[in-house]
Structure formats: structure tokens, C-alpha cells
Write a protein that holds these residues in place. Structure first.
Motif, short mmCIF file in Angstrom:
data_model
loop_
_atom_site.label_atom_id
_atom_site.label_comp_id
_atom_site.label_asym_id
_atom_site.label_seq_id
_atom_site.Cartn_x
_atom_site.Cartn_y
_atom_site.Cartn_z
N SER A 187 -58.06 -115.94 35.78
CA SER A 187 -57.48 -115.85 37.24
C SER A 187 -56.59 -117.02 37.39
CB SER A 187 -58.85 -115.11 37.20
OG SER A 187 -58.24 -114.19 38.23
N PHE A 240 -49.21 -104.88 38.42
CA PHE A 240 -49.22 -105.98 38.66
C PHE A 240 -47.97 -107.31 39.12
CE2 PHE A 240 -51.88 -105.04 35.01
CZ PHE A 240 -53.26 -104.85 35.34
N ASN A 296 -54.35 -111.50 38.77
CA ASN A 296 -55.04 -111.11 38.03
C ASN A 296 -56.89 -111.78 38.23
OD1 ASN A 296 -55.74 -110.02 35.46
ND2 ASN A 296 -55.73 -111.65 34.39
N ARG A 339 -59.31 -109.55 36.67
CA ARG A 339 -59.15 -110.03 34.95
C ARG A 339 -58.37 -108.74 34.23
NH1 ARG A 339 -64.43 -113.33 35.59
NH2 ARG A 339 -65.05 -111.50 35.63
N ARG A 340 -57.43 -108.15 34.32
CA ARG A 340 -57.17 -106.97 33.83
C ARG A 340 -56.23 -106.99 32.19
NH1 ARG A 340 -57.04 -101.12 36.21
NH2 ARG A 340 -56.87 -100.47 34.17
N LEU A 341 -55.80 -108.25 33.13
CA LEU A 341 -54.46 -108.65 32.06
C LEU A 341 -54.97 -110.18 31.29
CD1 LEU A 341 -51.11 -109.39 33.85
CD2 LEU A 341 -51.78 -107.87 32.48
#
Length: 344
Positions: free
Chosen positions: A189, A223, A249, A252-254
Motif C-alpha cells: 500500500s 482501481f 491500494n 490492500r485488495r490488490l
């Protein structure tokens, strides 16, 4: 005589049959004008010129913004491990502790030299100690302090960034032998993408360009990121230029390793746009068409080339002019040349 009667009977039957067909055809002819009299009701919209993004779409793989290999400077016994793979850590958080013997020795030495340095410093200010003697003890103090600080850093191992522990290669009481790092910490992130932008778009891509990222692992979500670095050379083999994209991010989904599609928005340009409801996709061909309302109240089917789809509208690259009225509702009953009624 019998033959004559049979012939007459046959003629009568044919005549009666013909009359029946004539009546049927007449009924159909009477009904036909009623069917054609039904005028389809349609809703129309005007093709307008608006600013739309000019962009290029590229495939990329998500990478961590920073990857830190955490390890001491020299071999030693691992006395304590505080984190596990998958743990999220903060910058400065203690990850592990090595055997502290050398650190304790350095601390004692620093304490002794520090006391002597303070005593000599006070005497030097009074003129009771020569400059050379003071500078000598000052140098010893600085060397001792540097040695202690270095041992402290390599005995109590801390994370340099906020991130996630992606690897742990040793267990407690193992002997670290300067092979693999104890931990790998990745900052996710933000994350970054390395995008290979086509050579023809090299002049258009700039630091700060907005980027829309779609991940197959996170369907239905877009995103937002931006270009953070444009490499100065073009690859002679692929005729592409490497462009670094940063994506915040925050949730923090990626995650590193994900496959994504990156839409790099180079600029905006004026283009004809219509509501996406006006565009009809022809089954089996992929061809796009629209029904255009003519001045005489009829509609004409036109083939168009579409570009970017944004906010419920299609960019029309070719096949339609600004100001033309396109049908957005009521397509099912239409064919080219038919007269229509426009819903007010």
C-alpha cells in the motif's frame, strides 16, 4: 351424357374454389393496411460532442512498491521471532532478535568511553587538556557509538516499512549463516505496475497521467492510479516503453502477482457521443449500428465504429455526425425506412 355432367360439375367446383380464395385474399388485403397503419413509438437522443479520454489499455502484473529482505549483517544465533508469514507490520516494528552478546559488549565499551569523553570535554573547555588529546578521545567516542548503533540495528531487526511479511526462512534458535534473509517484507500500500506502453504512445504518456486498473481477481471494481515514472528508452525488440504506475491500494485488495488490465489515460479529446442504449450489437458479427431519425420522420440504420465507453455513453469514432438524432428506445419494431412516432 355422363361425361358432360362430370365436366360441368368439375367446372362448378373450380369456380367455387376460386371464389373462396378471392374472399380470403380480399380479407388479407383489407387487414394489411391496418397492420401498416401502426406507427412505432420511439425515444430519441441527440448525438453530442463532448470531451472523452484518449487512452491505451495494457496488460500488467501487480508488484509490491518496496521489497525488503530483512537480515543481520553477520552470522549469529536467532533468539526471538515476533512475526509470521501473512502478518501486517508497521515501520519500526521489531521482527526478530539475534544473540545480544556482541551488543552488550559494545554497550559497555560505549558507556566507558562516553564517561571519559564527557570528563575530557569539561577539562578541554577549561583549557586543562590539549586539543590533540581531546580530539583523540572524541574520535574514540564516535567510533564506539557507531559500532554500537550498527550492532543494535543488526541485533534487533525492525521492519523499515509498513507492509506484509511474505516469507520467513528461519526458526527460533537457528543459526543465521548469511544465506537467505530471515524475512521478506513487501509494501503493498501502494502497489506498482510495470506497464509496457506502445511506442506510438510514447509522446503521449507523462508522469501524472491517470490510470484505471481492473483486476480479474476483483471483478466489478476499478482501481485508480497514476503514472509515477516513464523510462527514458524504448525497447528495440518489443517497441515499447516501460512505464511505472502507482496505485494507492489503501484497502490492500490488490496483491503482488495479480494479473490486471491498465487503462492509461493520455489526454482528453472532443468526440461525438451517444447514450449506450442507442448502440445495437449485431449478433454473430460484432458490428455496431444505430437507428437515425430522418427529417421526414423515418429511421435509417447506420453502421458505426465505437470507441471508449464512459459513464453510460459510447464514443462514436465514425459513422455518425454531431446533432443527428438516434433512437434509444423502441428498436424492436424498427427497420430501415419505416416511419416512426417520437415520444415527447
Amino acid at each position: 351424357m355422363k361425361y358432360r355432367i362430370l365436366i360441368i360439375s368439375a367446372m362448378v367446383l373450380v369456380s367455387l374454389s376460386g371464389c373462396g380464395n378471392n374472399k380470403k385474399d380480399a380479407a388479407q388485403d383489407a387487414a394489411q393496411p391496418q397492420q401498416e397503419a401502426v406507427t412505432p413509438l420511439v425515444t430519441v437522443s441527440r448525438a453530442e460532442v463532448k470531451k472523452v479520454p484518449y487512452s491505451g489499455t495494457y496488460s500488467a502484473t501487480v508488484k509490491a512498491n518496496v521489497i525488503n529482505n530483512i537480515a543481520p549483517q553477520s552470522a549469529g544465533r536467532i533468539r526471538k521471532i515476533n512475526v509470521e508469514v501473512g502478518d501486517f507490520v508497521k515501520a519500526g516494528q521489531v521482527l526478530a532478535e539475534m544473540d545480544p552478546l556482541q551488543l552488550v559488549q559494545a554497550e559497555l565499551q560505549l558507556s566507558n568511553i562516553s564517561n571519559e569523553y564527557e570528563r575530557m570535554s569539561a577539562l578541554y573547555k577549561k583549557g586543562a587538556v590539549s586539543t590533540s588529546d581531546f580530539e583523540s578521545i572524541e574520535l574514540q567516542y564516535k567510533v564506539s557509538k557507531s559500532t554500537y548503533d550498527n550492532l543494535l540495528t543488526n541485533t534487533i531487526l525492525r521492519s523499515p516499512v509498513d507492509g506484509v511479511v511474505s516469507a520467513r526462512n528461519y526458526d527460533i534458535e537457528d543459526m543465521y549463516v548469511m544465506g537467505q534473509p530471515l524475512f521478506v517484507v513487501q509494501q503493498i500500500s501502494p502497489v506498482k505496475l510495470m506497464v509496457a506502453v506502445s511506442e506510438k504512445d510514447y509522446a503521449n504518456v507523462k508522469v501524472g497521467n491517470k490510470v484505471e486498473v481492473v483486476a480479474s481477481a476483483v471483478p466489478g471494481e476499478v482501481f485508480s492510479g497514476s503514472v509515477s515514472l516513464v523510462y527514458p528508452v524504448i525497447d528495440a525488440g518489443s517497441h515499447t516503453v516501460s512505464v511505472e504506475v502507482k496505485v494507492p491500494n489503501r484497502d490492500r485488495r490488490l496483491r503482488p502477482g495479480m494479473y490486471v488490465s491498465a487503462d492509461v489515460i493520455f489526454d482528453t479529446r472532443n468526440a461525438v457521443v451517444v447514450p449506450d442504449a442507442a448502440v445495437i450489437k449485431q449478433q454473430g458479427s460484432g458490428q455496431r449500428t444505430v437507428y437515425v431519425l430522418e427529417d421526414d420522420g423515418t429511421v435509417t440504420l447506420k453502421v458505426v465504429e465505437v470507441g471508449r465507453h464512459t459513464g453510460g455513453e459510447y464514443e462514436i469514432v465514425s459513422g455518425l455526425a454531431e446533432g443527428e438524432m438516434v433512437v434509444v428506445k423502441g428498436h424492436s419494431a424498427l427497420r430501415s425506412g419505416i416511419k416512426v412516432q417520437v415520444e415527447q
